[in-house]
Design a protein around this motif. Structure first.
Motif, mmCIF file in Angstrom:
data_model
loop_
_atom_site.group_PDB
_atom_site.id
_atom_site.type_symbol
_atom_site.label_atom_id
_atom_site.label_comp_id
_atom_site.label_asym_id
_atom_site.label_seq_id
_atom_site.Cartn_x
_atom_site.Cartn_y
_atom_site.Cartn_z
ATOM 1 N N ALA A 31 1.729 -6.049 -15.885
ATOM 2 C CA ALA A 31 1.173 -4.776 -15.409
ATOM 3 C C ALA A 31 0.117 -5.011 -14.336
ATOM 4 N N THR A 32 -0.745 -6.007 -14.534
ATOM 5 C CA THR A 32 -1.782 -6.255 -13.528
ATOM 6 C C THR A 32 -1.184 -6.871 -12.272
ATOM 7 N N ARG A 33 -0.103 -7.639 -12.426
ATOM 8 C CA ARG A 33 0.552 -8.203 -11.247
ATOM 9 C C ARG A 33 1.107 -7.089 -10.366
ATOM 10 N N THR A 34 1.710 -6.089 -10.979
ATOM 11 C CA THR A 34 2.223 -4.943 -10.226
ATOM 12 C C THR A 34 1.075 -4.194 -9.555
ATOM 13 N N ALA A 35 -0.020 -4.019 -10.278
ATOM 14 C CA ALA A 35 -1.177 -3.323 -9.702
ATOM 15 C C ALA A 35 -1.772 -4.126 -8.549
ATOM 16 N N ARG A 36 -1.853 -5.451 -8.687
ATOM 17 C CA ARG A 36 -2.367 -6.292 -7.599
ATOM 18 C C ARG A 36 -1.472 -6.229 -6.377
ATOM 19 N N HIS A 37 -0.166 -6.240 -6.608
ATOM 20 C CA HIS A 37 0.781 -6.152 -5.501
ATOM 21 C C HIS A 37 0.632 -4.810 -4.777
ATOM 22 N N LEU A 38 0.497 -3.738 -5.534
ATOM 23 C CA LEU A 38 0.308 -2.417 -4.937
ATOM 24 C C LEU A 38 -0.998 -2.354 -4.148
ATOM 25 N N ALA A 39 -2.057 -2.923 -4.695
ATOM 26 C CA ALA A 39 -3.345 -2.930 -3.990
ATOM 27 C C ALA A 39 -3.255 -3.738 -2.699
ATOM 28 N N GLU A 40 -2.523 -4.835 -2.731
ATOM 29 C CA GLU A 40 -2.347 -5.640 -1.525
ATOM 30 C C GLU A 40 -1.580 -4.862 -0.456
ATOM 31 N N ARG A 41 -0.542 -4.158 -0.861
ATOM 32 C CA ARG A 41 0.236 -3.362 0.093
ATOM 33 C C ARG A 41 -0.616 -2.229 0.674
ATOM 34 N N LEU A 42 -1.423 -1.593 -0.160
ATOM 35 C CA LEU A 42 -2.308 -0.537 0.347
ATOM 36 C C LEU A 42 -3.341 -1.110 1.306
ATOM 37 N N GLY A 43 -3.809 -2.323 1.038
ATOM 38 C CA GLY A 43 -4.733 -2.994 1.964
ATOM 39 C C GLY A 43 -4.068 -3.255 3.309
ATOM 40 N N ASP A 44 -2.801 -3.677 3.280
ATOM 41 C CA ASP A 44 -2.065 -3.889 4.532
ATOM 42 C C ASP A 44 -1.916 -2.577 5.299
ATOM 43 N N LEU A 45 -1.614 -1.498 4.585
ATOM 44 C CA LEU A 45 -1.483 -0.189 5.225
ATOM 45 C C LEU A 45 -2.804 0.235 5.858
ATOM 46 N N THR A 46 -3.889 0.020 5.149
ATOM 47 C CA THR A 46 -5.211 0.367 5.690
ATOM 48 C C THR A 46 -5.513 -0.457 6.939
ATOM 49 N N ASP A 47 -5.214 -1.752 6.898
ATOM 50 C CA ASP A 47 -5.443 -2.604 8.075
ATOM 51 C C ASP A 47 -4.602 -2.131 9.256
ATOM 52 N N ASP A 48 -3.346 -1.773 9.010
ATOM 53 C CA ASP A 48 -2.490 -1.281 10.090
ATOM 54 C C ASP A 48 -3.024 0.032 10.649
ATOM 55 N N TRP A 49 -3.528 0.901 9.805
ATOM 56 C CA TRP A 49 -3.998 2.208 10.256
ATOM 57 C C TRP A 49 -5.307 2.097 11.033
ATOM 58 N N THR A 50 -6.240 1.306 10.509
ATOM 59 C CA THR A 50 -7.559 1.230 11.140
ATOM 60 C C THR A 50 -7.674 0.104 12.151
ATOM 61 N N GLY A 51 -6.763 -0.863 12.094
ATOM 62 C CA GLY A 51 -6.849 -2.008 12.992
ATOM 63 C C GLY A 51 -7.666 -3.111 12.351
ATOM 64 N N THR A 52 -7.620 -4.272 12.972
ATOM 65 C CA THR A 52 -8.389 -5.399 12.454
ATOM 66 C C THR A 52 -9.183 -6.026 13.593
ATOM 67 N N PRO A 53 -10.406 -6.432 13.307
ATOM 68 C CA PRO A 53 -11.214 -7.066 14.356
ATOM 69 C C PRO A 53 -10.726 -8.483 14.630
ATOM 70 N N GLN A 54 -11.146 -8.999 15.758
ATOM 71 C CA GLN A 54 -10.805 -10.373 16.126
ATOM 72 C C GLN A 54 -11.522 -11.336 15.197
ATOM 73 N N ARG A 55 -10.851 -12.405 14.846
ATOM 74 C CA ARG A 55 -11.474 -13.479 14.072
ATOM 75 C C ARG A 55 -10.959 -14.797 14.629
ATOM 76 N N PRO A 56 -11.560 -15.908 14.284
ATOM 77 C CA PRO A 56 -11.166 -17.188 14.880
ATOM 78 C C PRO A 56 -9.663 -17.452 14.737
ATOM 79 N N GLY A 57 -9.012 -17.613 15.876
ATOM 80 C CA GLY A 57 -7.597 -17.927 15.897
ATOM 81 C C GLY A 57 -6.668 -16.733 15.799
ATOM 82 N N VAL A 58 -7.206 -15.546 15.606
ATOM 83 C CA VAL A 58 -6.376 -14.343 15.450
ATOM 84 C C VAL A 58 -6.931 -13.256 16.366
#
Length: 111
Positions: A31-58
């Motif tokens: 159950a927690t693995r599914t919740a962690r996976h969902l949270a990770e996907r929502l984090g990716d969606l948030t990063d795509d929506w808001t953008g990500t700042p520059q960091r070393p090498g990226v």
């Protein structure tokens, strides 16, 4: 149900307890693995929506709204070229070429 041997009965009880706790822990992990996976996907969606700042090498990645604003600016530039204005648009150039082609087509051939 008992076997009549207290040590064996106690071992059977503890085996059942260990199996039940292990099963409960496996279900909790799943159950927690599914919740962690969902949270990770929502984090990716948030990063795509808001953008990500520059960091070393990226390099930085702009968010959706920034990219949409750029598309709107480019579209406005294209629309500007599609409508007649003071003679500087692509549409004006096409109209001039068409008018000149008509003049040449209407002119009698040279002999």
């Amino acid at each position: 149900m008992t076997t009549g041997v207290p040590a064996v009965d106690l071992a059977a009880v503890w085996s059942a307890v260990v199996a039940a706790v292990g099963g409960a822990l496996a279900l909790l992990y799943r159950a927690t693995r599914t919740a962690r996976h969902l949270a990770e996907r929502l984090g990716d969606l948030t990063d795509d929506w808001t953008g990500t700042p520059q960091r070393p090498g990226v390099p930085a990645r702009p968010g959706v709204m920034t990219r949409l604003a750029r598309i709107e600016e480019r579209l406005a530039a294209v629309e500007h070229e599609l409508h007649p204005n003071a003679g500087n648009s692509l549409r004006d150039a096409v109209d001039r070429v068409e008018a000149r082609a008509r003049q040449l087509a209407d002119r009698p051939p040279d002999r």
